[in-house]
Design a protein around this motif. Structure first.
Motif, PDB file in Angstrom:
ATOM      1  N   SER A 189       0.809  -1.211   0.000  1.00  0.00           N
ATOM      2  CA  SER A 189       0.000   0.000   0.000  1.00  0.00           C
ATOM      3  C   SER A 189       0.850   1.271   0.000  1.00  0.00           C
ATOM      4  N   GLY A 190       1.928   1.260  -0.772  1.00  0.00           N
ATOM      5  CA  GLY A 190       2.767   2.438  -0.911  1.00  0.00           C
ATOM      6  C   GLY A 190       3.803   2.631   0.170  1.00  0.00           C
ATOM      7  N   ASN A 191       3.833   1.765   1.171  1.00  0.00           N
ATOM      8  CA  ASN A 191       4.829   1.854   2.238  1.00  0.00           C
ATOM      9  C   ASN A 191       5.881   0.766   2.063  1.00  0.00           C
ATOM     10  N   SER A 192       7.142   1.118   2.371  1.00  0.00           N
ATOM     11  CA  SER A 192       8.248   0.183   2.225  1.00  0.00           C
ATOM     12  C   SER A 192       8.908  -0.054   3.580  1.00  0.00           C
ATOM     13  N   TYR A 193       9.208  -1.318   3.871  1.00  0.00           N
ATOM     14  CA  TYR A 193       9.852  -1.710   5.123  1.00  0.00           C
ATOM     15  C   TYR A 193      11.131  -2.468   4.780  1.00  0.00           C
ATOM     16  N   SER A 194      12.231  -2.052   5.417  1.00  0.00           N
ATOM     17  CA  SER A 194      13.549  -2.519   4.977  1.00  0.00           C
ATOM     18  C   SER A 194      13.961  -3.877   5.533  1.00  0.00           C
ATOM     19  N   ASN A 195      13.417  -4.290   6.645  1.00  0.00           N
ATOM     20  CA  ASN A 195      13.828  -5.562   7.258  1.00  0.00           C
ATOM     21  C   ASN A 195      12.587  -6.264   7.791  1.00  0.00           C
ATOM     22  N   THR A 196      12.142  -7.278   7.093  1.00  0.00           N
ATOM     23  CA  THR A 196      10.895  -7.932   7.464  1.00  0.00           C
ATOM     24  C   THR A 196      11.068  -9.448   7.533  1.00  0.00           C
ATOM     25  N   ALA A 197      10.074 -10.087   8.105  1.00  0.00           N
ATOM     26  CA  ALA A 197      10.006 -11.548   8.154  1.00  0.00           C
ATOM     27  C   ALA A 197       8.561 -11.955   7.894  1.00  0.00           C
ATOM     28  N   THR A 198       8.369 -12.915   7.012  1.00  0.00           N
ATOM     29  CA  THR A 198       7.034 -13.399   6.671  1.00  0.00           C
ATOM     30  C   THR A 198       6.787 -14.739   7.341  1.00  0.00           C
ATOM     31  N   VAL A 199       5.634 -14.864   7.991  1.00  0.00           N
ATOM     32  CA  VAL A 199       5.192 -16.142   8.542  1.00  0.00           C
ATOM     33  C   VAL A 199       4.134 -16.696   7.599  1.00  0.00           C
ATOM     34  N   LEU A 200       4.506 -17.714   6.831  1.00  0.00           N
ATOM     35  CA  LEU A 200       3.558 -18.360   5.936  1.00  0.00           C
ATOM     36  C   LEU A 200       2.782 -19.401   6.734  1.00  0.00           C
ATOM     37  N   GLN A 201       1.491 -19.164   6.889  1.00  0.00           N
ATOM     38  CA  GLN A 201       0.654 -20.090   7.641  1.00  0.00           C
ATOM     39  C   GLN A 201       0.116 -21.202   6.750  1.00  0.00           C
ATOM     40  N   ASN A 202      -0.262 -20.840   5.535  1.00  0.00           N
ATOM     41  CA  ASN A 202      -0.649 -21.870   4.570  1.00  0.00           C
ATOM     42  C   ASN A 202      -0.899 -21.228   3.215  1.00  0.00           C
ATOM     43  N   PHE A 203      -0.584 -21.970   2.160  1.00  0.00           N
ATOM     44  CA  PHE A 203      -1.035 -21.605   0.829  1.00  0.00           C
ATOM     45  C   PHE A 203      -1.411 -22.889   0.111  1.00  0.00           C
ATOM     46  N   TYR A 204      -2.703 -22.999  -0.215  1.00  0.00           N
ATOM     47  CA  TYR A 204      -3.229 -24.201  -0.847  1.00  0.00           C
ATOM     48  C   TYR A 204      -4.320 -23.771  -1.807  1.00  0.00           C
ATOM     49  N   SER A 205      -4.156 -24.108  -3.075  1.00  0.00           N
ATOM     50  CA  SER A 205      -5.109 -23.663  -4.076  1.00  0.00           C
ATOM     51  C   SER A 205      -5.387 -24.775  -5.073  1.00  0.00           C
ATOM     52  N   ILE A 206      -6.653 -25.191  -5.148  1.00  0.00           N
ATOM     53  CA  ILE A 206      -7.124 -26.079  -6.192  1.00  0.00           C
ATOM     54  C   ILE A 206      -8.405 -25.475  -6.747  1.00  0.00           C
TER      55      ILE A 206
END
Length: 240
Positions: free
Chosen positions: A169-186
């Motif tokens: 949304s137009g904001n940038s963060y220089s040091n991040t960590a993503t927690v992937l909880q799930n990605f499942y697509s059929i």
């Protein structure tokens, strides 16, 4: 005298070794700053939420504030922070308190309690590929066909993109960590859930999508039958 001097040297080396072995871990290396906790801190999010029931969507748009109000020690001596969540339709309306949750942070994990249910939000050290179970300390089980990696009937979360830049949304963060909880697509199921944390700020982006589809015989496409979508984007943070 010589023996006493030798004994003193050996003892000093032993003490120095113990101090080196048991010294506190480096907070930055452990990733503690991805989930800062301090009384007075707050974060404000724009929230877009859609519920689907019998193919009919119901949309909600509002702002959510999480404010660290007080802290206390629990029966084990652990420091616990009380967080008040407030809502408003937009910036022209006063905040209305909505709910309360508590968070504790130990050297190994962050534990959030909401509606008498405990969730592991983060573990330490934060590093790419590290896995943990968010529902380890509650009774929630994953329903069949949910996809993703499971451990004893519970979803396994994974750290991704640790230390990377992140834009939303137009904001940038220089040091991040993503927690992937799930990605499942059929064809008939979409389960897309993740949270992004920025160093020194905390949660900056949360996506929750659990959608069920059905096939349309007239055009070979698919339509939503039921489900829930929610996105939270950080728009303001600071300390009161």
């Amino acid at each position: 005298m010589r023996k006493a001097l030798l004994l003193l040297v050996v003892l000093s080396a032993f003490v120095a070794g113990c101090e080196s072995k048991y010294k506190d871990p480096d907070p930055q290396a452990m990733g503690y700053d991805y989930y800062p906790l301090e009384i007075g801190q707050y974060r404000v999010y724009n929230v877009e939420e859609t519920f689907y029931f019998n193919e009919t969507p119901s949309n909600l748009n509002y702002q959510l504030r999480e404010r660290i109000d007080t802290s206390f020690q629990d029966q084990t001596g652990q420091l616990v922070y009380k967080i008040i969540r407030s809502k408003r339709s937009d910036a022209s309306i006063d905040w209305l308190d909505d709910s309360v949750m508590t968070v504790s942070k130990s050297p190994t994990m962050v534990m959030l309690t909401k509606d008498n249910t405990r969730y592991v939000k983060m573990v330490f050290p934060v590093k790419n590929g590290l896995e943990f179970v968010g529902d380890l300390y509650n009774t929630r089980q994953v329903e069949g066909g949910a996809g993703g990696k499971l451990r004893n009937g519970k979803q396994v979360y994974t750290f991704q993109n640790v230390g990377d830049n992140y834009e939303v949304s137009g904001n940038s963060y220089s040091n991040t960590a993503t927690v992937l909880q799930n990605f499942y697509s059929i064809n008939t199921i979409l389960d897309d859930r993740f949270e992004v944390y920025a160093e020194g700020i905390g949660l900056v982006h949360r996506v929750y999508k659990r959608i069920n589809y059905k096939s349309n015989t007239h055009d070979d496409g698919y339509s939503i039958t039921d489900g829930h979508e929610r996105e939270e984007i950080l728009i303001e943070h600071g300390k009161l």
